[in-house]
Design a protein around this motif. Structure first.
Motif, PDB file in Angstrom:
ATOM      1  N   MET A   1     -16.025 -13.445 -20.738  1.00 52.49           N
ATOM      2  CA  MET A   1     -15.550 -13.805 -19.432  1.00 52.49           C
ATOM      3  C   MET A   1     -14.137 -14.371 -19.557  1.00 52.49           C
ATOM      4  SD  MET A   1     -16.883 -16.588 -16.638  1.00 52.49           S
ATOM      5  CE  MET A   1     -18.534 -16.020 -16.524  1.00 52.49           C
ATOM      6  N   LYS A   2     -13.364 -14.162 -18.522  1.00 52.53           N
ATOM      7  CA  LYS A   2     -11.993 -14.640 -18.492  1.00 52.53           C
ATOM      8  C   LYS A   2     -11.895 -15.813 -17.520  1.00 52.53           C
ATOM      9  CE  LYS A   2      -9.286 -12.224 -16.149  1.00 52.53           C
ATOM     10  NZ  LYS A   2      -8.510 -11.151 -15.599  1.00 52.53           N
ATOM     11  N   ILE A   3     -11.273 -16.896 -17.964  1.00 54.45           N
ATOM     12  CA  ILE A   3     -11.044 -18.075 -17.142  1.00 54.45           C
ATOM     13  C   ILE A   3      -9.540 -18.243 -16.981  1.00 54.45           C
ATOM     14  CG2 ILE A   3     -11.374 -20.570 -16.955  1.00 54.45           C
ATOM     15  CD1 ILE A   3     -14.002 -18.989 -16.906  1.00 54.45           C
ATOM     16  N   ARG A   4      -9.119 -18.574 -15.758  1.00 54.51           N
ATOM     17  CA  ARG A   4      -7.688 -18.724 -15.463  1.00 54.51           C
ATOM     18  C   ARG A   4      -7.359 -20.175 -15.128  1.00 54.51           C
ATOM     19  NH1 ARG A   4      -3.861 -15.166 -11.542  1.00 54.51           N
ATOM     20  NH2 ARG A   4      -2.243 -16.734 -11.225  1.00 54.51           N
ATOM     21  N   ARG A   5      -6.214 -20.603 -15.627  1.00 62.33           N
ATOM     22  CA  ARG A   5      -5.653 -21.892 -15.240  1.00 62.33           C
ATOM     23  C   ARG A   5      -4.200 -21.666 -14.847  1.00 62.33           C
ATOM     24  NH1 ARG A   5     -10.133 -22.901 -14.957  1.00 62.33           N
ATOM     25  NH2 ARG A   5     -11.306 -24.693 -15.710  1.00 62.33           N
ATOM     26  N   ASP A   6      -3.794 -22.339 -13.788  1.00 61.17           N
ATOM     27  CA  ASP A   6      -2.416 -22.293 -13.308  1.00 61.17           C
ATOM     28  C   ASP A   6      -1.799 -23.668 -13.522  1.00 61.17           C
ATOM     29  OD1 ASP A   6      -2.051 -19.577 -11.806  1.00 61.17           O
ATOM     30  OD2 ASP A   6      -4.041 -20.317 -11.260  1.00 61.17           O
ATOM     31  N   ILE A   7      -0.608 -23.687 -14.102  1.00 61.12           N
ATOM     32  CA  ILE A   7       0.054 -24.947 -14.426  1.00 61.12           C
ATOM     33  C   ILE A   7       1.459 -24.934 -13.843  1.00 61.12           C
ATOM     34  CG2 ILE A   7       0.915 -26.399 -16.313  1.00 61.12           C
ATOM     35  CD1 ILE A   7      -1.396 -25.305 -18.020  1.00 61.12           C
ATOM     36  N   ALA A   8       1.792 -25.993 -13.121  1.00 59.84           N
ATOM     37  CA  ALA A   8       3.140 -26.145 -12.560  1.00 59.84           C
ATOM     38  C   ALA A   8       4.114 -26.443 -13.701  1.00 59.84           C
ATOM     39  CB  ALA A   8       3.164 -27.273 -11.543  1.00 59.84           C
ATOM     40  N   SER A   9       5.224 -25.697 -13.726  1.00 60.18           N
ATOM     41  CA  SER A   9       6.218 -25.886 -14.781  1.00 60.18           C
ATOM     42  C   SER A   9       7.549 -26.303 -14.165  1.00 60.18           C
ATOM     43  CB  SER A   9       6.341 -24.606 -15.612  1.00 60.18           C
ATOM     44  OG  SER A   9       7.117 -24.836 -16.767  1.00 60.18           O
ATOM     45  N   ILE A  10       8.611 -25.709 -14.595  1.00 61.56           N
ATOM     46  CA  ILE A  10       9.980 -26.083 -14.219  1.00 61.56           C
ATOM     47  C   ILE A  10      10.224 -25.840 -12.730  1.00 61.56           C
ATOM     48  CG2 ILE A  10      12.410 -25.564 -14.704  1.00 61.56           C
ATOM     49  CD1 ILE A  10      11.394 -24.666 -17.535  1.00 61.56           C
TER      50      ILE A  10
ATOM     51  N   LYS B   1      -7.657 -16.833 -27.110  1.00 60.29           N
ATOM     52  CA  LYS B   1      -8.944 -16.215 -27.425  1.00 60.29           C
ATOM     53  C   LYS B   1      -9.540 -16.966 -28.589  1.00 60.29           C
ATOM     54  CE  LYS B   1      -7.257 -11.593 -26.375  1.00 60.29           C
ATOM     55  NZ  LYS B   1      -6.954 -10.299 -26.968  1.00 60.29           N
ATOM     56  N   GLY B   2     -10.823 -17.140 -28.541  1.00 58.68           N
ATOM     57  CA  GLY B   2     -11.489 -17.826 -29.640  1.00 58.68           C
ATOM     58  C   GLY B   2     -12.885 -18.200 -29.252  1.00 58.68           C
ATOM     59  N   SER B   3     -13.195 -19.458 -29.431  1.00 55.85           N
ATOM     60  CA  SER B   3     -14.521 -19.966 -29.113  1.00 55.85           C
ATOM     61  C   SER B   3     -14.735 -19.926 -27.606  1.00 55.85           C
ATOM     62  CB  SER B   3     -14.624 -21.405 -29.619  1.00 55.85           C
ATOM     63  OG  SER B   3     -15.846 -21.966 -29.227  1.00 55.85           O
ATOM     64  N   GLY B   4     -15.759 -19.226 -27.174  1.00 53.52           N
ATOM     65  CA  GLY B   4     -16.071 -19.179 -25.747  1.00 53.52           C
ATOM     66  C   GLY B   4     -15.284 -18.123 -25.004  1.00 53.52           C
ATOM     67  N   ASN B   5     -14.993 -18.428 -23.757  1.00 49.63           N
ATOM     68  CA  ASN B   5     -14.314 -17.492 -22.862  1.00 49.63           C
ATOM     69  C   ASN B   5     -12.859 -17.263 -23.261  1.00 49.63           C
ATOM     70  OD1 ASN B   5     -16.595 -17.347 -21.080  1.00 49.63           O
ATOM     71  ND2 ASN B   5     -16.035 -19.380 -20.361  1.00 49.63           N
ATOM     72  N   ARG B   6     -12.308 -16.188 -22.733  1.00 46.35           N
ATOM     73  CA  ARG B   6     -10.874 -15.923 -22.910  1.00 46.35           C
ATOM     74  C   ARG B   6     -10.152 -16.700 -21.815  1.00 46.35           C
ATOM     75  NH1 ARG B   6      -7.460 -10.823 -21.440  1.00 46.35           N
ATOM     76  NH2 ARG B   6      -9.175 -10.571 -20.010  1.00 46.35           N
ATOM     77  N   LEU B   7      -9.142 -17.464 -22.196  1.00 53.36           N
ATOM     78  CA  LEU B   7      -8.387 -18.288 -21.259  1.00 53.36           C
ATOM     79  C   LEU B   7      -7.028 -17.659 -20.996  1.00 53.36           C
ATOM     80  CD1 LEU B   7      -7.998 -20.971 -19.672  1.00 53.36           C
ATOM     81  CD2 LEU B   7      -7.115 -21.940 -21.824  1.00 53.36           C
TER      82      LEU B   7
ATOM     83  N   ASP C   1      -7.402 -28.375 -13.872  1.00 47.19           N
ATOM     84  CA  ASP C   1      -8.843 -28.496 -14.075  1.00 47.19           C
ATOM     85  C   ASP C   1      -9.163 -28.391 -15.561  1.00 47.19           C
ATOM     86  OD1 ASP C   1      -9.349 -28.745 -11.358  1.00 47.19           O
ATOM     87  OD2 ASP C   1      -9.723 -26.595 -11.091  1.00 47.19           O
ATOM     88  N   PRO C   2      -9.938 -29.336 -16.085  1.00 51.98           N
ATOM     89  CA  PRO C   2     -10.288 -29.271 -17.507  1.00 51.98           C
ATOM     90  C   PRO C   2     -11.207 -28.086 -17.789  1.00 51.98           C
ATOM     91  CG  PRO C   2     -11.513 -31.019 -16.412  1.00 51.98           C
ATOM     92  CD  PRO C   2     -10.547 -30.465 -15.402  1.00 51.98           C
ATOM     93  N   LEU C   3     -11.270 -27.733 -19.041  1.00 52.49           N
ATOM     94  CA  LEU C   3     -12.140 -26.636 -19.468  1.00 52.49           C
ATOM     95  C   LEU C   3     -13.505 -27.194 -19.851  1.00 52.49           C
ATOM     96  CD1 LEU C   3      -9.544 -24.790 -21.730  1.00 52.49           C
ATOM     97  CD2 LEU C   3     -10.181 -24.243 -19.370  1.00 52.49           C
ATOM     98  N   THR C   4     -14.510 -26.355 -19.790  1.00 54.44           N
ATOM     99  CA  THR C   4     -15.862 -26.771 -20.170  1.00 54.44           C
ATOM    100  C   THR C   4     -16.142 -26.470 -21.637  1.00 54.44           C
ATOM    101  OG1 THR C   4     -16.755 -24.650 -19.448  1.00 54.44           O
ATOM    102  CG2 THR C   4     -16.753 -26.443 -17.837  1.00 54.44           C
ATOM    103  N   TRP C   5     -15.168 -25.907 -22.338  1.00 64.64           N
ATOM    104  CA  TRP C   5     -15.288 -25.590 -23.757  1.00 64.64           C
ATOM    105  C   TRP C   5     -13.951 -25.833 -24.421  1.00 64.64           C
ATOM    106  CZ3 TRP C   5     -13.254 -22.282 -20.414  1.00 64.64           C
ATOM    107  CH2 TRP C   5     -12.308 -21.358 -20.847  1.00 64.64           C
ATOM    108  N   ASN C   6     -13.953 -25.824 -25.727  1.00 60.20           N
ATOM    109  CA  ASN C   6     -12.729 -26.027 -26.501  1.00 60.20           C
ATOM    110  C   ASN C   6     -12.314 -24.674 -27.079  1.00 60.20           C
ATOM    111  OD1 ASN C   6     -10.717 -26.661 -28.294  1.00 60.20           O
ATOM    112  ND2 ASN C   6     -11.835 -28.283 -29.327  1.00 60.20           N
ATOM    113  N   PRO C   7     -11.311 -24.009 -26.484  1.00 58.64           N
ATOM    114  CA  PRO C   7     -10.935 -22.670 -26.952  1.00 58.64           C
ATOM    115  C   PRO C   7     -10.306 -22.632 -28.336  1.00 58.64           C
ATOM    116  CG  PRO C   7      -9.460 -23.382 -25.206  1.00 58.64           C
ATOM    117  CD  PRO C   7     -10.522 -24.432 -25.328  1.00 58.64           C
TER     118      PRO C   7
END
Length: 152
Positions: free
Chosen positions: A1-10, A61-67, A85-91
């Motif tokens: 499964m793929k999980i998405r996070r959006d982060i505000a940058s510059i 990519k690694g442990s758990g879902n693809r981020l 939003d924090p992740l529920t796993w440590n990628p």
């Protein structure tokens, strides 16, 4: 499964603050080679400044879902919330890798530097997503069709 996070940058966050936010998001007590993320900082901050992760994600990519991590810039960043939003796993627990987009002219020297500093991290031409990182190919299946109208 793929999980998405959006982060505000510059300009909401500097490139360094953006990278620190990503590192905090993807690392934890079980992270393997957490120093790799610190060692990749100068390269990652450089490509964050180039603004390519607005359209092509940084992928872990690694442990758990693809981020997949997208960054927002300019007005989009100013309108965005600074919380992530924090992740529920440590990628980065176990065997993990990261890819990020860059200008084609920078790929060779960045990967050369990363090979010695942070071998789990690599960059690719922004116009040619890394293998398996393309959202379209990652979500398509010839054997599966959804009829969303049937759910109404």
């Amino acid at each position: 499964m793929k999980i998405r996070r959006d982060i505000a940058s510059i300009p909401r966050r500097s490139a360094k603050e953006t990278w620190d936010t990503i590192v905090n998001l993807i690392s934890g007590p079980g992270s393997v080679d957490a120093s790799t993320l610190r060692d990749a900082a100068s390269i990652m901050q450089s490509l964050i400044t180039d603004e390519h992760p607005a359209k092509v994600p940084i992928v872990v990519k690694g442990s758990g879902n693809r981020l997949v991590i997208y960054l927002s810039y300019g007005e989009n960043a100013m309108d965005a919330d600074l919380s992530v939003d924090p992740l529920t796993w440590n990628p980065t627990a176990g065997d993990w890798s990261m890819t990020a987009p860059s200008d084609a002219t920078d790929v060779e020297w960045m990967n050369g530097t990363l090979k010695t500093r942070a071998p789990r991290v690599r960059v690719h031409d922004v116009a040619a997503p890394a293998d398996g990182d393309n959202e379209d190919t990652a979500t398509k299946s010839a054997d599966l069709t959804f009829n969303w109208g049937a759910l109404k």
